[in-house]
Design an enzyme around this catalytic site. Structure first.
Site, PDB file in Angstrom:
ATOM      1  N   CYS A 117       0.803  -1.014   0.085  1.00 26.98           N
ATOM      2  CA  CYS A 117       0.076  -0.057  -0.117  1.00 26.98           C
ATOM      3  C   CYS A 117       0.800   1.211   0.077  1.00 26.98           C
ATOM      4  O   CYS A 117       1.960   1.268   0.085  1.00 26.98           O
ATOM      5  CB  CYS A 117      -0.962   0.178   1.236  1.00 26.98           C
ATOM      6  SG  CYS A 117      -2.483   1.055   0.900  1.00 26.98           S
ATOM      7  N   CYS A 127      -4.217   6.184  -0.011  1.00 24.55           N
ATOM      8  CA  CYS A 127      -3.543   4.680  -0.869  1.00 24.55           C
ATOM      9  C   CYS A 127      -3.314   4.760  -2.174  1.00 24.55           C
ATOM     10  O   CYS A 127      -3.275   3.907  -2.641  1.00 24.55           O
ATOM     11  CB  CYS A 127      -4.488   3.683  -0.320  1.00 24.55           C
ATOM     12  SG  CYS A 127      -4.902   3.427   1.450  1.00 24.55           S
ATOM     13  N   LYS A 192     -12.536  -5.060   1.682  1.00 25.62           N
ATOM     14  CA  LYS A 192     -11.779  -4.097   2.770  1.00 25.62           C
ATOM     15  C   LYS A 192     -12.727  -2.965   2.961  1.00 25.62           C
ATOM     16  O   LYS A 192     -12.820  -2.151   2.000  1.00 25.62           O
ATOM     17  CB  LYS A 192     -10.471  -3.774   2.440  1.00 25.62           C
ATOM     18  CG  LYS A 192      -9.852  -2.768   3.378  1.00 25.62           C
ATOM     19  CD  LYS A 192      -8.320  -2.440   3.270  1.00 25.62           C
ATOM     20  CE  LYS A 192      -7.821  -1.531   4.181  1.00 25.62           C
ATOM     21  NZ  LYS A 192      -6.653  -1.145   3.914  1.00 25.62           N
ATOM     22  N   ARG A 202      -4.245   3.471  12.393  1.00 28.04           N
ATOM     23  CA  ARG A 202      -3.803   4.797  11.617  1.00 28.04           C
ATOM     24  C   ARG A 202      -2.627   5.489  12.533  1.00 28.04           C
ATOM     25  O   ARG A 202      -1.881   6.114  12.053  1.00 28.04           O
ATOM     26  CB  ARG A 202      -5.078   5.527  11.108  1.00 28.04           C
ATOM     27  CG  ARG A 202      -5.396   4.762  10.035  1.00 28.04           C
ATOM     28  CD  ARG A 202      -6.549   5.647   9.549  1.00 28.04           C
ATOM     29  NE  ARG A 202      -7.344   4.716   8.370  1.00 28.04           N
ATOM     30  CZ  ARG A 202      -8.469   4.931   7.812  1.00 28.04           C
ATOM     31  NH1 ARG A 202      -9.245   6.052   8.144  1.00 28.04           N
ATOM     32  NH2 ARG A 202      -9.091   4.177   7.103  1.00 28.04           N
ATOM     33  N   GLU A 230     -16.474  -8.082  -5.573  1.00 24.66           N
ATOM     34  CA  GLU A 230     -14.884  -8.038  -5.308  1.00 24.66           C
ATOM     35  C   GLU A 230     -13.993  -9.110  -5.284  1.00 24.66           C
ATOM     36  O   GLU A 230     -12.782  -8.974  -5.839  1.00 24.66           O
ATOM     37  CB  GLU A 230     -14.831  -7.233  -3.923  1.00 24.66           C
ATOM     38  CG  GLU A 230     -15.124  -5.820  -4.019  1.00 24.66           C
ATOM     39  CD  GLU A 230     -14.058  -4.518  -4.633  1.00 24.66           C
ATOM     40  OE1 GLU A 230     -13.146  -5.301  -5.281  1.00 24.66           O
ATOM     41  OE2 GLU A 230     -14.316  -3.437  -4.770  1.00 24.66           O
ATOM     42  N   LYS A 245     -11.901  -7.808   5.786  1.00 26.95           N
ATOM     43  CA  LYS A 245     -11.586  -6.952   6.825  1.00 26.95           C
ATOM     44  C   LYS A 245     -12.191  -5.960   7.095  1.00 26.95           C
ATOM     45  O   LYS A 245     -12.744  -5.430   6.154  1.00 26.95           O
ATOM     46  CB  LYS A 245     -10.249  -6.535   6.340  1.00 26.95           C
ATOM     47  CG  LYS A 245      -9.407  -5.390   7.048  1.00 26.95           C
ATOM     48  CD  LYS A 245      -8.081  -4.995   6.464  1.00 26.95           C
ATOM     49  CE  LYS A 245      -7.615  -3.832   7.425  1.00 26.95           C
ATOM     50  NZ  LYS A 245      -6.533  -3.060   6.833  1.00 26.95           N
ATOM     51  N   SER A 271      -6.906  -3.358  14.166  1.00 27.36           N
ATOM     52  CA  SER A 271      -6.803  -2.657  15.525  1.00 27.36           C
ATOM     53  C   SER A 271      -7.750  -2.397  16.361  1.00 27.36           C
ATOM     54  O   SER A 271      -7.386  -2.443  17.493  1.00 27.36           O
ATOM     55  CB  SER A 271      -5.683  -1.647  15.027  1.00 27.36           C
ATOM     56  OG  SER A 271      -6.470  -0.658  14.259  1.00 27.36           O
ATOM     57  N   TYR A 310      -3.487  -9.183  16.285  1.00 23.13           N
ATOM     58  CA  TYR A 310      -2.439  -8.439  17.189  1.00 23.13           C
ATOM     59  C   TYR A 310      -2.249  -9.426  18.641  1.00 23.13           C
ATOM     60  O   TYR A 310      -1.336  -9.056  19.056  1.00 23.13           O
ATOM     61  CB  TYR A 310      -2.772  -7.066  17.577  1.00 23.13           C
ATOM     62  CG  TYR A 310      -2.829  -6.240  16.395  1.00 23.13           C
ATOM     63  CD1 TYR A 310      -1.594  -5.646  15.672  1.00 23.13           C
ATOM     64  CD2 TYR A 310      -3.821  -5.923  15.801  1.00 23.13           C
ATOM     65  CE1 TYR A 310      -1.683  -4.924  14.386  1.00 23.13           C
ATOM     66  CE2 TYR A 310      -4.265  -5.145  14.606  1.00 23.13           C
ATOM     67  CZ  TYR A 310      -2.911  -4.725  13.930  1.00 23.13           C
ATOM     68  OH  TYR A 310      -3.109  -4.140  12.542  1.00 23.13           O
TER      69      TYR A 310
HETATM   70  C1  PBG Z   1      -3.358   0.378   4.866  1.00 16.71           C
HETATM   71  C2  PBG Z   1      -3.878  -0.402   5.882  1.00 16.71           C
HETATM   72  C3  PBG Z   1      -4.696  -0.140   6.958  1.00 16.71           C
HETATM   73  C4  PBG Z   1      -4.910  -1.318   7.670  1.00 16.71           C
HETATM   74  C5  PBG Z   1      -4.201  -2.356   7.109  1.00 16.71           C
HETATM   75  N1  PBG Z   1      -3.714  -1.854   5.983  1.00 16.71           N
HETATM   76  C6  PBG Z   1      -5.307   1.072   7.294  1.00 16.71           C
HETATM   77  C7  PBG Z   1      -6.338   1.760   6.567  1.00 16.71           C
HETATM   78  O1  PBG Z   1      -6.594   1.251   5.407  1.00 16.71           O
HETATM   79  O2  PBG Z   1      -6.749   2.746   6.935  1.00 16.71           O
HETATM   80  C8  PBG Z   1      -5.646  -1.329   9.089  1.00 16.71           C
HETATM   81  C9  PBG Z   1      -5.317  -2.650   9.943  1.00 16.71           C
HETATM   82  C10 PBG Z   1      -5.777  -2.464  11.324  1.00 16.71           C
HETATM   83  O3  PBG Z   1      -6.423  -1.436  11.487  1.00 16.71           O
HETATM   84  O4  PBG Z   1      -5.442  -3.228  12.110  1.00 16.71           O
HETATM   85  N2  PBG Z   1      -4.007   0.691   3.959  1.00 16.71           N
END
Ligand code: PBG
Length: 322
Positions: A117, A127, A192, A202, A230, A245, A271, A310
């Site tokens: 990314c 991105c 996603k 972030r 998708e 995700k 996260s 995590y």
């Molecule tokens: C990058 C990316 C993100 C996450 C994984 N790859 C952030 C986003 O898209 O804003 C989020 C992972 C997480 O929250 O644990 N594009």
């Protein structure tokens, strides 16, 4: 006469014999955050128990991962230098590239996945390539492909595009094949969602968009059928594994995917999911271990083969049987 389902819940022995879903340490992938500099192991405030690592300290972490029995990692880089086109992301001496080489040197059998990314590398935090205040899909594809190739050249086993541009899986498959990386696989962040659950990440990865949001490329949380489109597209373009995700708030999407497709499915427990459990545990209002095990079991029961979390190292230690 009613049936007596309680007969098979009488004690641990019989419960474990009829259990349908069992977590294994091999189910998990652990996310790593790599920073520049030396001798850095700094706790990420928003993700307690997770750290920013400099490449020279990775042996300590890799040893923990191997000992816990976790088989895979996904790498995120947090560079010092950012620009409009995220050029640090495809630099051979970039932090992700260095981290891949170092992990492969320390433990060649660990399955190394790289997040492909640009948001950690662009000055605007989006991105992709911004033209006229909007992320340009086709211009971004050229960069995403270059980044994936650079990761493959440094030794990544699998690349994971998380940008949500249309056509990126095909673009990556082509550039990898043309350059002799036919065996490098693709785990696509296929469904996603534009989720508020990414908040703590972030902060951890310093990739908050400077203007606007990601809703013009990430999916609307209200949609499920669109996720199937998708996923179908990513499989058609050459994805080996498809990812959903976040995970826990999107179990229906995992289940729909399981019912419809035979490819391996990864679920990213993000996260925000982690941070909520940690916060509630810190308040003393939940039993952390029990909640984590129940949550991850639910994600697997819904149909995920691989869970990115995590909690990976902790959980693997809790459940390891050998
Ligand atoms: C990058 C990316 C993100 C996450 C994984 N790859 C952030 C986003 O898209 O804003 C989020 C992972 C997480 O929250 O644990 N594009």
């Amino acid at each position: 006469m009613f049936k007596r389902y309680r007969r098979l819940r009488k004690n641990y022995a019989i419960r474990s014999m009829v259990r349908e879903t069992v977590l294994n340490e091999e189910d998990f992938v652990y996310p790593l955050f790599i920073v520049e500099g030396n001798n850095i192991k700094k706790e990420i405030k928003s993700l307690p128990g997770n750290f920013h690592w400099s490449v020279d300290r990775l042996d300590e972490l890799v040893e923990d991962i191997v000992r816990a029995g976790v088989k895979g990692v996904i790498i995120f880089g947090i560079p010092n230098y950012k620009d409009d086109v995220g050029s640090g992301a495809y630099d051979d001496e970039g932090i992700v590239q260095k981290a891949v080489r170092e992990i492969k040197r320390i433990a060649p059998d660990i399955w190394v996945i790289t997040d492909v990314c640009m948001c950690e590398y662009t000055s605007h935090g989006h991105c992709g390539i911004v033209i006229d205040n909007s992320v340009d899909n086709d211009e971004t594809l050229k960069y995403i492909a270059k980044i994936a190739l650079s990761h493959a050249q440094s030794g990544a086993d699998m690349v994971a595009p998380s940008d949500m541009m249309d056509g990126r899986v095909g673009a990556i498959r082509s550039i990898l094949d043309e350059n002799g990386y036919k065996d490098v696989s693709i785990m696509a962040y296929s469904a996603k969602y534009a989720s508020a659950f990414y908040g703590p990440f972030r902060e951890a990865a310093d990739c908050c968009p400077e203007f606007g949001d990601r809703k013009s490329y990430q999916m609307d949380p209200a949609n499920s059928r669109e996720a199937m489109l998708e996923i179908q597209e990513d499989i058609d373009e050459g994805a080996d594994i498809v990812m959903i995700k976040p995970a826990l708030p999107y179990l229906d999407i995992i289940k729909m995917t399981r019912d419809k497709f035979d490819n391996p499915i990864a679920a990213y427990s993000v996260s925000g999911e982690f941070a909520m459990i940690k916060a509630a545990a810190a308040l003393g209002v939940i039993d952390e271990k029990a909640i984590v095990l129940e949550s991850l079991t639910s994600i697997k029961r819904a149909g995920a083969d691989i869970i990115i979390t995590y909690h990976a190292i902790d959980v693997a230690r809790w459940i390891r049987r050998d």
